[in-house]
Scaffold this motif. Structure first.
Motif, short mmCIF file in Angstrom:
data_model
loop_
_atom_site.label_atom_id
_atom_site.label_comp_id
_atom_site.label_asym_id
_atom_site.label_seq_id
_atom_site.Cartn_x
_atom_site.Cartn_y
_atom_site.Cartn_z
N VAL A 1 0.87 -1.17 0.00
CA VAL A 1 0.00 0.00 0.00
C VAL A 1 0.91 1.22 0.00
O VAL A 1 1.81 1.33 0.83
N SER A 2 0.67 2.13 -0.96
CA SER A 2 1.53 3.31 -1.11
C SER A 2 0.69 4.58 -1.17
O SER A 2 -0.45 4.57 -1.63
N LEU A 3 1.28 5.67 -0.72
CA LEU A 3 0.69 7.00 -0.84
C LEU A 3 1.10 7.57 -2.19
O LEU A 3 2.29 7.54 -2.55
N VAL A 4 0.15 8.05 -2.96
CA VAL A 4 0.45 8.70 -4.24
C VAL A 4 0.63 10.19 -3.94
O VAL A 4 -0.28 10.85 -3.45
N TRP A 5 1.83 10.68 -4.24
CA TRP A 5 2.17 12.07 -3.92
C TRP A 5 3.02 12.65 -5.04
O TRP A 5 4.10 12.14 -5.32
N GLU A 6 2.49 13.66 -5.71
CA GLU A 6 3.21 14.35 -6.78
C GLU A 6 3.82 13.37 -7.80
O GLU A 6 5.03 13.39 -8.04
N LYS A 7 3.00 12.53 -8.36
CA LYS A 7 3.38 11.58 -9.40
C LYS A 7 4.35 10.50 -8.92
O LYS A 7 5.02 9.86 -9.73
N ARG A 8 4.43 10.29 -7.63
CA ARG A 8 5.28 9.25 -7.05
C ARG A 8 4.44 8.39 -6.10
O ARG A 8 3.46 8.84 -5.55
N ALA A 9 4.87 7.16 -5.91
CA ALA A 9 4.23 6.27 -4.93
C ALA A 9 5.21 6.04 -3.79
O ALA A 9 6.32 5.56 -4.00
N TYR B 1 -7.92 12.70 6.85
CA TYR B 1 -8.00 12.95 5.42
C TYR B 1 -9.12 12.13 4.78
O TYR B 1 -9.51 11.09 5.30
N GLN B 2 -9.61 12.61 3.66
CA GLN B 2 -10.45 11.79 2.81
C GLN B 2 -9.49 10.91 2.01
O GLN B 2 -8.48 11.39 1.51
N VAL B 3 -9.80 9.63 1.90
CA VAL B 3 -8.89 8.69 1.25
C VAL B 3 -9.56 8.06 0.03
O VAL B 3 -10.68 7.57 0.12
N VAL B 4 -8.86 8.09 -1.09
CA VAL B 4 -9.27 7.41 -2.31
C VAL B 4 -8.32 6.23 -2.50
O VAL B 4 -7.10 6.41 -2.47
N VAL B 5 -8.87 5.02 -2.66
CA VAL B 5 -8.05 3.83 -2.85
C VAL B 5 -8.03 3.47 -4.33
O VAL B 5 -9.08 3.32 -4.96
N LEU B 6 -6.83 3.33 -4.88
CA LEU B 6 -6.64 2.98 -6.28
C LEU B 6 -6.07 1.58 -6.38
O LEU B 6 -5.22 1.19 -5.58
N GLY B 7 -6.55 0.81 -7.35
CA GLY B 7 -6.02 -0.54 -7.56
C GLY B 7 -6.35 -0.99 -8.96
O GLY B 7 -7.27 -0.47 -9.61
N ASP B 8 -5.64 -2.00 -9.44
CA ASP B 8 -5.94 -2.53 -10.76
C ASP B 8 -7.01 -3.61 -10.65
O ASP B 8 -7.64 -3.78 -9.61
N ARG B 9 -7.22 -4.38 -11.70
CA ARG B 9 -8.36 -5.30 -11.74
C ARG B 9 -8.27 -6.41 -10.70
O ARG B 9 -9.28 -7.02 -10.38
N GLU B 10 -7.10 -6.68 -10.17
CA GLU B 10 -7.01 -7.69 -9.10
C GLU B 10 -7.83 -7.28 -7.88
O GLU B 10 -8.29 -8.12 -7.13
N PHE B 11 -8.04 -6.00 -7.71
CA PHE B 11 -8.69 -5.48 -6.51
C PHE B 11 -10.15 -5.11 -6.73
O PHE B 11 -10.77 -4.49 -5.89
N CYS B 12 -10.72 -5.49 -7.85
CA CYS B 12 -12.14 -5.26 -8.13
C CYS B 12 -12.95 -6.42 -7.57
O CYS B 12 -12.58 -7.58 -7.74
N ARG B 13 -14.04 -6.08 -6.94
CA ARG B 13 -14.95 -7.14 -6.49
C ARG B 13 -15.84 -7.51 -7.66
O ARG B 13 -16.47 -6.67 -8.27
N ARG B 14 -15.87 -8.77 -7.95
CA ARG B 14 -16.68 -9.26 -9.07
C ARG B 14 -18.04 -9.72 -8.59
O ARG B 14 -18.14 -10.36 -7.54
N ARG B 15 -19.05 -9.43 -9.37
CA ARG B 15 -20.40 -9.87 -9.06
C ARG B 15 -20.74 -11.08 -9.89
O ARG B 15 -20.36 -11.18 -11.04
#
Length: 79
Positions: free
Chosen positions: A22-30, A63-77
């Motif tokens: 888990v990384s913080l995205v800050w000014e185009k860096r993780a 802070y308000q937190v937005v979580v970003l992830g690729d398709r591995e982290f999508c919940r499938r229905r």
């Protein structure tokens, strides 16, 4: 709630090493905040993902937190 921060969750595998990060995205860096070695190869599951995020959320409670992830982290229905 204050400023909005984006965190990214990602998993990578190098041979037999499988890391969930888990990384913080800050000014185009993780910036890594937390990582764990998974005791298996392949994708992470929802429990591992939730535990990784829950570990760092108390640090970001102002802070308000937005979580970003690729398709591995999508919940499938089903369906």
């Amino acid at each position: 709630m204050g400023q909005t921060l984006s965190i990214a969750i990602d998993r990578t595998q190098w041979g037999k090493i499988n890391i969930l990060m888990v990384s913080l995205v800050w000014e185009k860096r993780a910036i890594p905040l937390s990582w764990s070695l998974l005791p298996k190869l392949g994708s992470s599951n929802i429990t591992e993902q939730m535990n990784a995020i829950a570990e760092i959320l108390p640090l970001l409670k102002d802070y308000q937190v937005v979580v970003l992830g690729d398709r591995e982290f999508c919940r499938r229905r089903a369906g």
